[in-house]
Scaffold this motif. Structure first.
Motif, mmCIF file in Angstrom:
data_model
loop_
_atom_site.group_PDB
_atom_site.id
_atom_site.type_symbol
_atom_site.label_atom_id
_atom_site.label_comp_id
_atom_site.label_asym_id
_atom_site.label_seq_id
_atom_site.Cartn_x
_atom_site.Cartn_y
_atom_site.Cartn_z
ATOM 1 N N GLY A 146 0.788 -1.221 0.000
ATOM 2 C CA GLY A 146 0.000 0.000 0.000
ATOM 3 C C GLY A 146 0.822 1.274 0.000
ATOM 4 O O GLY A 146 0.263 2.371 0.173
ATOM 5 N N ALA A 147 2.135 1.170 -0.192
ATOM 6 C CA ALA A 147 2.971 2.364 -0.294
ATOM 7 C C ALA A 147 2.663 3.092 -1.604
ATOM 8 O O ALA A 147 2.103 2.520 -2.542
ATOM 9 C CB ALA A 147 4.448 1.998 -0.219
ATOM 10 N N ASP A 148 3.056 4.349 -1.656
ATOM 11 C CA ASP A 148 2.684 5.198 -2.788
ATOM 12 C C ASP A 148 3.798 5.451 -3.789
ATOM 13 O O ASP A 148 3.518 5.915 -4.897
ATOM 14 C CB ASP A 148 2.198 6.557 -2.269
ATOM 15 C CG ASP A 148 1.017 6.427 -1.336
ATOM 16 O OD1 ASP A 148 -0.036 5.931 -1.782
ATOM 17 O OD2 ASP A 148 1.150 6.793 -0.153
ATOM 18 N N GLY A 149 5.057 5.205 -3.419
ATOM 19 C CA GLY A 149 6.127 5.570 -4.329
ATOM 20 C C GLY A 149 7.366 4.711 -4.195
ATOM 21 O O GLY A 149 7.708 4.240 -3.096
ATOM 22 N N ALA A 150 8.051 4.499 -5.319
ATOM 23 C CA ALA A 150 9.338 3.809 -5.372
ATOM 24 C C ALA A 150 10.312 4.748 -6.065
ATOM 25 O O ALA A 150 10.197 4.999 -7.269
ATOM 26 C CB ALA A 150 9.215 2.494 -6.141
ATOM 27 N N TYR A 151 11.257 5.283 -5.299
ATOM 28 C CA TYR A 151 12.185 6.292 -5.807
ATOM 29 C C TYR A 151 13.614 5.785 -5.664
ATOM 30 O O TYR A 151 13.941 5.068 -4.709
ATOM 31 C CB TYR A 151 12.041 7.607 -5.034
ATOM 32 C CG TYR A 151 10.780 8.388 -5.348
ATOM 33 C CD1 TYR A 151 10.835 9.566 -6.086
ATOM 34 C CD2 TYR A 151 9.538 7.944 -4.909
ATOM 35 C CE1 TYR A 151 9.689 10.289 -6.370
ATOM 36 C CE2 TYR A 151 8.378 8.658 -5.199
ATOM 37 C CZ TYR A 151 8.461 9.824 -5.923
ATOM 38 O OH TYR A 151 7.326 10.539 -6.209
ATOM 39 N N PHE A 152 14.472 6.213 -6.593
ATOM 40 C CA PHE A 152 15.835 5.702 -6.635
ATOM 41 C C PHE A 152 16.834 6.845 -6.821
ATOM 42 O O PHE A 152 16.598 7.755 -7.619
ATOM 43 C CB PHE A 152 15.986 4.683 -7.773
ATOM 44 C CG PHE A 152 14.997 3.555 -7.671
ATOM 45 C CD1 PHE A 152 15.246 2.461 -6.862
ATOM 46 C CD2 PHE A 152 13.792 3.593 -8.381
ATOM 47 C CE1 PHE A 152 14.319 1.431 -6.754
ATOM 48 C CE2 PHE A 152 12.865 2.569 -8.281
ATOM 49 C CZ PHE A 152 13.130 1.479 -7.458
#
Length: 341
Positions: free
Chosen positions: A41-47
């Motif tokens: 249910g997380a909203d973002g995947a950032y790198f």
């Protein structure tokens, strides 16, 4: 309500203590973690993006792969160093990755951070113009990128093309509508936050900031965010901007958490230099049992000002543990602070 995602620095090391021992490991595990985060249910995947380092570098193959494996989560960077980038080629890569993801790309760009090598951008074929600093070159590349993303034709078509052209001047393809509004600028200072607002970019503020007042990081960041929003309103943009802050947050809910972070020794900000001219304030690590953590985070003024929180995750501990950290924040911390129902 707050959007909550993770930010991976993408480290890999051949050390036997690391779960990411090769570039292949970190790339494949980054995809798996994005899938797991979406399921939680997380909203973002950032790198993060760093060159000449055992970390994630070229972001667009990874972003496209994450986009193909997920369906809802935002996919982004924090940040791409624009000193190294050809804005024209980058527009094509970004457009393709955004279309693959169905319009979920959230690209963080900036003038860059301290490097592993001296003037690494020179090896990529770039150099500042006469009288221009490398930071100014990065901002110039950023402005070119923004203009190209508008999708306006600018190139004179060949009168005898291999394939038929649409009428008028040609733009870069593939073009993705709406991506221009999903570009963020990573600002280390108050002035660059205002600069980003004037140009209609969202704001990313990291776990460090140029020390401009001697106050704690969260207070300086909160002032930076308010200045950004003031500049945004003065510029007359028609949409509401977004603002993210990054934090190291570790709820201690089991013995593994206690072993890793129970005595982090980083319960306050620190001061250091990110280059010869820049003194910076580095944010503390939040690590405690959930009730204590909730009260600590309630006092963080910058988190309160932001609409998006990016959790820095210890990627070398592996996908399962990083997913556990994300889940612990979503389950044990976010609801108590009103970030989740």
């Amino acid at each position: 309500m707050k959007k909550i995602g993770f930010l991976s620095f993408g480290h890999w090391s051949p050390s036997p203590q690391s779960q990411t021992r090769s570039a292949s490991d970190i790339l494949l595990q980054s995809i798996d973690l994005a899938v797991a985060a979406e399921e939680l249910g997380a909203d973002g995947a950032y790198f993060r993006v760093h060159h000449f380092a055992r970390q994630l570098a070229s972001p667009f193959p990874l972003l496209a792969a994450v986009g193909a494996r997920t369906s809802r989560i935002e996919i982004g960077t924090g940040v791409i160093d624009m000193r190294y980038e050809n804005p024209f080629y980058m527009v094509e890569d970004a457009g393709a990755a955004d279309l693959i993801s169905g319009g979920r790309l959230q690209l963080g760009i900036s003038r860059g951070s301290p490097e592993q090598v001296i003037d690494g951008w020179r090896h990529f074929g770039f150099q500042p113009q006469d009288g221009e600093s490398d930071a100014e070159m990065g901002r110039r590349h950023g402005e070119t990128f923004l203009e190209l993303l508008r999708g306006r034709g600018f190139a004179e078509p060949n009168p005898y093309p291999m394939f038929p052209n649409p009428p008028g001047l040609l733009r870069l393809e593939p073009h993705s509508d709406g991506l221009r509004d999903r570009i963020w600028w990573g600002a280390a200072s108050d002035a660059t936050a205002v600069w980003a607002a004037q140009r209609g970019m969202n704001l990313q503020s990291s776990t460090l900031k140029k020390d401009e007042s001697g106050e704690p990081l969260h207070i300086q960041q909160a002032a930076q965010i308010r200045g950004f929003r003031d500049a945004w309103r003065e510029a007359g943009h028609q949409r509401e901007p977004r603002v993210s802050v990054s934090r190291s947050i570790f709820p201690i809910v089991n013995e593994a958490d206690r072993a890793y972070f129970g005595r982090s020794g980083q319960d306050r900000d620190s001061i250091g230099n990110i280059d010869a001219e820049t003194r910076a304030v580095f944010g503390r690590t939040y690590a405690a049992e959930p009730p204590v953590l909730v009260e600590q985070l309630r006092q963080d003024e910058a988190i309160a000002e932001a609409d998006t929180l990016l959790l820095t995750i210890p990627n070398q501990l592996g996908v399962a543990y990083c997913a556990h950290v994300i889940e612990a924040v979503l389950k044990h911390v976010a609801p108590a602070l009103g970030w989740r129902p």
